[in-house]
Scaffold this motif. Structure first.
Motif, PDB file in Angstrom:
ATOM      1  N   THR A 227      -0.991  -4.367  13.757  1.00 13.21           N
ATOM      2  CA  THR A 227      -0.333  -5.370  14.599  1.00 13.21           C
ATOM      3  C   THR A 227      -0.973  -5.419  15.985  1.00 13.21           C
ATOM      4  OG1 THR A 227       1.758  -5.078  13.408  1.00 13.21           O
ATOM      5  CG2 THR A 227       1.871  -6.084  15.597  1.00 13.21           C
ATOM      6  N   SER A 228      -1.327  -4.248  16.530  1.00 14.12           N
ATOM      7  CA  SER A 228      -1.982  -4.213  17.837  1.00 14.12           C
ATOM      8  C   SER A 228      -3.320  -4.936  17.791  1.00 14.12           C
ATOM      9  CB  SER A 228      -2.202  -2.760  18.283  1.00 14.12           C
ATOM     10  OG  SER A 228      -0.966  -2.092  18.417  1.00 14.12           O
ATOM     11  N   ARG A 229      -3.996  -4.839  16.682  1.00 16.39           N
ATOM     12  CA  ARG A 229      -5.315  -5.458  16.560  1.00 16.39           C
ATOM     13  C   ARG A 229      -5.217  -6.928  16.162  1.00 16.39           C
ATOM     14  NH1 ARG A 229      -9.429  -2.345  12.727  1.00 16.39           N
ATOM     15  NH2 ARG A 229      -8.769  -0.730  14.221  1.00 16.39           N
ATOM     16  N   GLY A 230      -4.356  -7.243  15.194  1.00 13.18           N
ATOM     17  CA  GLY A 230      -4.326  -8.604  14.658  1.00 13.18           C
ATOM     18  C   GLY A 230      -3.250  -9.494  15.236  1.00 13.18           C
ATOM     19  N   LYS A 231      -2.337  -8.940  16.048  1.00 15.27           N
ATOM     20  CA  LYS A 231      -1.245  -9.719  16.650  1.00 15.27           C
ATOM     21  C   LYS A 231      -0.457 -10.465  15.577  1.00 15.27           C
ATOM     22  CE  LYS A 231      -2.817  -8.225  20.546  1.00 15.27           C
ATOM     23  NZ  LYS A 231      -2.190  -7.038  21.166  1.00 15.27           N
ATOM     24  N   ASP A 232      -0.233 -11.773  15.795  1.00 17.20           N
ATOM     25  CA  ASP A 232       0.623 -12.535  14.887  1.00 17.20           C
ATOM     26  C   ASP A 232       0.032 -12.690  13.490  1.00 17.20           C
ATOM     27  OD1 ASP A 232       2.394 -12.827  16.938  1.00 17.20           O
ATOM     28  OD2 ASP A 232       1.730 -14.842  17.503  1.00 17.20           O
ATOM     29  N   ARG A 233      -1.276 -12.481  13.374  1.00 14.69           N
ATOM     30  CA  ARG A 233      -1.920 -12.645  12.072  1.00 14.69           C
ATOM     31  C   ARG A 233      -1.642 -11.439  11.158  1.00 14.69           C
ATOM     32  NH1 ARG A 233      -8.351 -13.225  12.157  1.00 14.69           N
ATOM     33  NH2 ARG A 233      -8.014 -11.211  13.189  1.00 14.69           N
ATOM     34  N   ALA A 234      -1.296 -10.308  11.724  1.00 21.15           N
ATOM     35  CA  ALA A 234      -1.132  -9.073  10.947  1.00 21.15           C
ATOM     36  C   ALA A 234       0.081  -9.150  10.020  1.00 21.15           C
ATOM     37  CB  ALA A 234      -0.990  -7.886  11.891  1.00 21.15           C
ATOM     38  N   VAL A 235      -0.001  -8.408   8.914  1.00 18.03           N
ATOM     39  CA  VAL A 235       1.098  -8.325   7.945  1.00 18.03           C
ATOM     40  C   VAL A 235       1.421  -6.861   7.690  1.00 18.03           C
ATOM     41  CG1 VAL A 235       0.534 -10.507   6.822  1.00 18.03           C
ATOM     42  CG2 VAL A 235      -0.497  -8.378   5.973  1.00 18.03           C
ATOM     43  N   ARG A 236       2.581  -6.640   7.101  1.00 18.17           N
ATOM     44  CA  ARG A 236       2.984  -5.296   6.713  1.00 18.17           C
ATOM     45  C   ARG A 236       2.497  -4.998   5.293  1.00 18.17           C
ATOM     46  NH1 ARG A 236       7.217  -3.351   9.952  1.00 18.17           N
ATOM     47  NH2 ARG A 236       8.055  -2.104   8.244  1.00 18.17           N
ATOM     48  N   LEU A 237       2.497  -3.735   4.940  1.00 15.16           N
ATOM     49  CA  LEU A 237       2.064  -3.342   3.606  1.00 15.16           C
ATOM     50  C   LEU A 237       2.998  -3.902   2.538  1.00 15.16           C
ATOM     51  CD1 LEU A 237       1.001   0.400   3.907  1.00 15.16           C
ATOM     52  CD2 LEU A 237      -0.341  -1.398   2.833  1.00 15.16           C
ATOM     53  N   ASP A 238       2.420  -4.390   1.465  1.00 17.43           N
ATOM     54  CA  ASP A 238       3.191  -4.803   0.306  1.00 17.43           C
ATOM     55  C   ASP A 238       3.957  -3.580  -0.221  1.00 17.43           C
ATOM     56  OD1 ASP A 238       3.239  -4.875  -2.877  1.00 17.43           O
ATOM     57  OD2 ASP A 238       3.326  -6.938  -2.147  1.00 17.43           O
ATOM     58  N   PRO A 239       5.255  -3.719  -0.527  1.00 18.52           N
ATOM     59  CA  PRO A 239       6.043  -2.549  -0.964  1.00 18.52           C
ATOM     60  C   PRO A 239       5.447  -1.820  -2.167  1.00 18.52           C
ATOM     61  CG  PRO A 239       7.496  -4.366  -0.432  1.00 18.52           C
ATOM     62  CD  PRO A 239       6.099  -4.921  -0.355  1.00 18.52           C
ATOM     63  N   ALA A 240       4.827  -2.547  -3.098  1.00 17.57           N
ATOM     64  CA  ALA A 240       4.253  -1.896  -4.274  1.00 17.57           C
ATOM     65  C   ALA A 240       3.051  -1.037  -3.895  1.00 17.57           C
ATOM     66  CB  ALA A 240       3.858  -2.942  -5.305  1.00 17.57           C
ATOM     67  N   ILE A 241       2.254  -1.530  -2.951  1.00 17.51           N
ATOM     68  CA  ILE A 241       1.106  -0.748  -2.479  1.00 17.51           C
ATOM     69  C   ILE A 241       1.590   0.434  -1.640  1.00 17.51           C
ATOM     70  CG2 ILE A 241      -0.940  -0.814  -1.007  1.00 17.51           C
ATOM     71  CD1 ILE A 241      -1.364  -3.688  -1.856  1.00 17.51           C
ATOM     72  N   LYS A 242       2.560   0.168  -0.810  1.00 19.19           N
ATOM     73  CA  LYS A 242       3.120   1.216   0.046  1.00 19.19           C
ATOM     74  C   LYS A 242       3.662   2.376  -0.792  1.00 19.19           C
ATOM     75  CE  LYS A 242       6.882   1.603   3.440  1.00 19.19           C
ATOM     76  NZ  LYS A 242       7.934   0.823   4.155  1.00 19.19           N
ATOM     77  N   ALA A 243       4.291   2.061  -1.925  1.00 20.53           N
ATOM     78  CA  ALA A 243       4.867   3.103  -2.777  1.00 20.53           C
ATOM     79  C   ALA A 243       3.803   4.039  -3.319  1.00 20.53           C
ATOM     80  CB  ALA A 243       5.636   2.469  -3.931  1.00 20.53           C
ATOM     81  N   ARG A 244       2.585   3.533  -3.500  1.00 22.21           N
ATOM     82  CA  ARG A 244       1.518   4.336  -4.079  1.00 22.21           C
ATOM     83  C   ARG A 244       0.899   5.308  -3.073  1.00 22.21           C
ATOM     84  NH1 ARG A 244       1.475   6.000  -8.311  1.00 22.21           N
ATOM     85  NH2 ARG A 244      -0.792   6.113  -8.520  1.00 22.21           N
ATOM     86  N   LEU A 245       1.293   5.220  -1.820  1.00 24.88           N
ATOM     87  CA  LEU A 245       0.762   6.112  -0.801  1.00 24.88           C
ATOM     88  C   LEU A 245       1.672   7.328  -0.630  1.00 24.88           C
ATOM     89  CD1 LEU A 245      -0.301   3.448   1.845  1.00 24.88           C
ATOM     90  CD2 LEU A 245      -1.844   4.916   0.524  1.00 24.88           C
ATOM     91  N   GLY A 246       1.107   8.498  -0.812  1.00 31.15           N
ATOM     92  CA  GLY A 246       1.842   9.723  -0.545  1.00 31.15           C
ATOM     93  C   GLY A 246       1.318  10.384   0.716  1.00 31.15           C
ATOM     94  N   VAL A 247       1.494  11.678   0.794  1.00 32.49           N
ATOM     95  CA  VAL A 247       0.880  12.485   1.843  1.00 32.49           C
ATOM     96  C   VAL A 247      -0.065  13.449   1.161  1.00 32.49           C
ATOM     97  CG1 VAL A 247       1.241  14.197   3.657  1.00 32.49           C
ATOM     98  CG2 VAL A 247       2.854  12.317   3.389  1.00 32.49           C
ATOM     99  N   GLY A 248      -1.314  13.450   1.580  1.00 34.47           N
ATOM    100  CA  GLY A 248      -2.256  14.394   1.026  1.00 34.47           C
ATOM    101  C   GLY A 248      -2.048  15.770   1.632  1.00 34.47           C
ATOM    102  N   ASN A 249      -2.615  16.748   0.990  1.00 38.02           N
ATOM    103  CA  ASN A 249      -2.599  18.107   1.538  1.00 38.02           C
ATOM    104  C   ASN A 249      -3.905  18.774   1.161  1.00 38.02           C
ATOM    105  OD1 ASN A 249      -1.909  21.249   0.766  1.00 38.02           O
ATOM    106  ND2 ASN A 249      -0.982  20.589   2.684  1.00 38.02           N
ATOM    107  N   SER A 250      -4.493  19.417   2.125  1.00 33.71           N
ATOM    108  CA  SER A 250      -5.697  20.200   1.899  1.00 33.71           C
ATOM    109  C   SER A 250      -5.353  21.649   2.206  1.00 33.71           C
ATOM    110  CB  SER A 250      -6.822  19.706   2.815  1.00 33.71           C
ATOM    111  OG  SER A 250      -7.987  20.482   2.646  1.00 33.71           O
ATOM    112  N   THR A 251      -5.459  22.500   1.210  1.00 30.79           N
ATOM    113  CA  THR A 251      -5.009  23.881   1.407  1.00 30.79           C
ATOM    114  C   THR A 251      -5.965  24.852   0.742  1.00 30.79           C
ATOM    115  OG1 THR A 251      -3.070  25.320   1.246  1.00 30.79           O
ATOM    116  CG2 THR A 251      -3.567  23.987  -0.672  1.00 30.79           C
TER     117      THR A 251
END
Length: 563
Positions: A227-251
């Motif tokens: 949003t900071s970069r694209g202003k009014d042109r920016a969009v939010r993540l599609d919920p289906a794509i957003k669901a596929r994102l977790g948190v990675g862990n490197s251990t």
């Protein structure tokens, strides 16, 4: 917790699996997350108790630098993730524990922080172990961006487009944590302070809450920068794509010794899982709803398998085995249940005869999935009062102790420690970072500072000295002469009531794979996409396809069956 406490379900056709089979490294290194995994325990509680989530502070600038606060509000208490976003130069970004700077740093605060608390945390949390936190903090953590995917998501959203689904699936997370510290480390609250709280009584609930809220932060930060970069042109993540994102862990090796140092806790984790499997196998019928749930779980698992990639030769081979196993399993369950007479047990016995260890452990997770009402309460029994198992029974005779050793440690007594291969490695703690390390005995210095994780050798040495003592001696008298055996005597006496407490392999052998220890522990966390980068460190993903905290009120009904 005593073994008999889990004996509430009648045993008709199947008991728990034998510890001699379950507690081998190759099988532990094939573990899969189940509905008893700690992150799913957390999600079920949050949903069933109606927890609410807010983001009262978002003070992040257009460059992605600043702080945010996420509050989890339950029936009795609140917890807050305090997040700090940083502008990290590329040349300082590292997943190694020796790193001194990160893209984001976090603390889980006990309650809702005041402005003074935020100022104090801002002076310390970005420094991680170089700073100090207080008993008001339950965990301390840090994370780095998955740079290519993070930048891709921000760029596409800023232009009004959604990110490439293939790019999302190839990585699976926008940030990966490199450490989540709790239980008194660096000044944080000791587990004793929170263990009586119902919402934190199960293992690692504070850490799981921290990671879940971190997942929300990673998406919020990416959308904010878009949003900071694209202003009014920016969009939010599609919920289906957003669901596929977790948190990675490197251990790395830091987490491996934990399950060796906490034998009663490990026993309770494994015992709960094995009891859950036994309960399911003893069901004499399969309802249409349960059969449908099995087919749905298998379909989801097959999709997950298609998205699970690794370049490590060992894991590549295991994934190929699992794909073959899933082809066999698809045929086997096509008409499930095909009659009464303990269909779940018949399916399990077929799996034991037909599938690899990787496939059998995946089947275990599938069998538990339709049976939440039967097995979920076992999650309440996975913690441990380890102090209660600490006392040595000095009145026990050395003959009884020797017999106990021969019954529970025959696997250790069979190891020939005169062979260099049997003692090829040693565990130690690094002076620089106070983290566990694994040395090569013939090449590395430091064997004189070896940590007592070589359980098989300690058991062998104890048994040899017991054989040299009169059988009528007491353990107390024996330990007066051999105080060096106190550690192993205590573990051996624990084994009487905790059959799954010991890993039944030599942990200093030349061919021992530390990643097997890590995978077992990470599966209990709920990790997916286990991806070893060597035999000593691994990347995984957490909370993929779970609801997001700020979306939870709207998703409770939809997510209830998935948790």
């Amino acid at each position: 917790m005593l073994l008999q406490e889990l004996d509430s379900a009648p045993m008709q056709v199947a008991g728990r699996r034998c510890p001699a089979d379950v507690m081998r490294l190759t099988r532990m290194g094939s573990a899969h997350p189940t509905r008893l995994s700690f992150l799913r325990v957390l999600l079920r509680r949050m949903q069933s108790e109606g927890w609410t989530f807010t983001r009262p502070v978002w003070d992040v600038n257009d460059k992605g630098v600043g702080r945010a606060v996420y509050c989890a509000n339950g029936p009795e208490r609140s917890y807050s993730l305090v997040a700090f976003a940083h502008d990290l130069p590329d040349d300082m970004r590292s997943d190694r524990v020796i790193a001194t700077a990160w893209d984001a740093t976090f603390a889980l605060f006990d309650g809702v922080p005041s402005e003074d608390d935020l100022e104090r945390l801002e002076r310390n949390v970005p420094l991680q172990e170089a700073g100090r936190v207080s008993e008001s903090e339950l965990s301390l953590s840090r994370a780095n961006r998955s740079v290519r995917l993070f930048n891709h998501v921000v760029e596409r959203l800023s232009q009004g487009d959604q990110p490439d689904r293939n790019e999302i699936e190839a990585v699976g997370y926008l940030m990966r944590t490199t450490a989540v510290y709790g239980s008194g480390k660096f000044g944080a609250a000791d587990h004793e302070k929170i263990r009586s709280r119902p919402e934190l009584a199960a293992p690692f609930q504070a850490e799981m809450l921290s990671v879940w809220l971190t997942r929300q932060f990673t998406v919020d930060l990416a959308e904010h920068l878009a949003t900071s970069r694209g202003k009014d042109r920016a969009v939010r993540l599609d919920p289906a794509i957003k669901a596929r994102l977790g948190v990675g862990n490197s251990t790395g090796l830091g987490m491996a010794p934990f399950i060796v140092r906490h034998p009663v806790l490990l026993n309770n984790w494994m015992l709960a899982r094995e009891e859950a499997l036994a309960r399911v196998r003893n069901l004499d019928t399969a309802s249409p709803l349960a059969a449908e749930s099995l087919h749905k779980a298998f379909a989801d698992a097959r999709i997950n398998l298609a998205q699970w990639h690794s370049e490590h030769p060992l894991q590549v081979a295991r994934l190929e085995e699992l794909k073959r196993d899933f082809d066999l399993l698809a045929q086997q369950i096509s008409g499930f249940p095909e009659g009464p007479d303990y269909p779940w047990d018949r399916l399990w016995r077929w799996g034991e005869a037909s599938l690899s260890q990787e496939g059998q452990e995946a089947l275990l997770a599938l069998l538990l999935e339709p049976h939440g009402a039967l097995v979920d309460e076992l999650a309440d029994r996975m913690s441990a009062d380890e102090d209660g198992s600490f006392r040595i029974d000095g009145a026990m005779s050395t003959a009884e102790l020797r017999s106990l050793m021969e019954e529970h440690y025959s696997w250790a007594l069979a190891v020939d420690f005169s062979r260099p291969h049997s003692s090829a490695r040693f565990w130690y703690v690094s002076e620089e970072k106070l983290e566990p390390r694994l040395g090569e005995r013939e090449l590395d210095e430091g064997a004189s500072l070896e940590q007592p994780l070589c359980i098989a050798r300690l058991a062998s040495e104890l048994h040899a000295d017991l054989e040299a003592r009169p059988s009528g001696d007491s353990v107390a008298a024996f330990l007066l002469q051999h105080p060096e055996h106190r550690f192993m005597v205590r573990r051996a006496q624990m084994a009487r009531l905790h059959p799954y407490a010991e890993i039944r392999d030599n942990l200093i052998a030349g061919d021992m794979l530390p990643i097997d220890l890590m995978r077992c522990k990470l599966a209990f966390f709920g990790a997916t996409h286990f991806d070893p980068r060597s035999d000593k460190w691994v990347r995984i993903c957490l909370f993929q396809d779970a609801p997001y905290p700020l979306d939870l009120p709207q998703e409770v009904e939809n997510a209830r069956g998935k948790a």
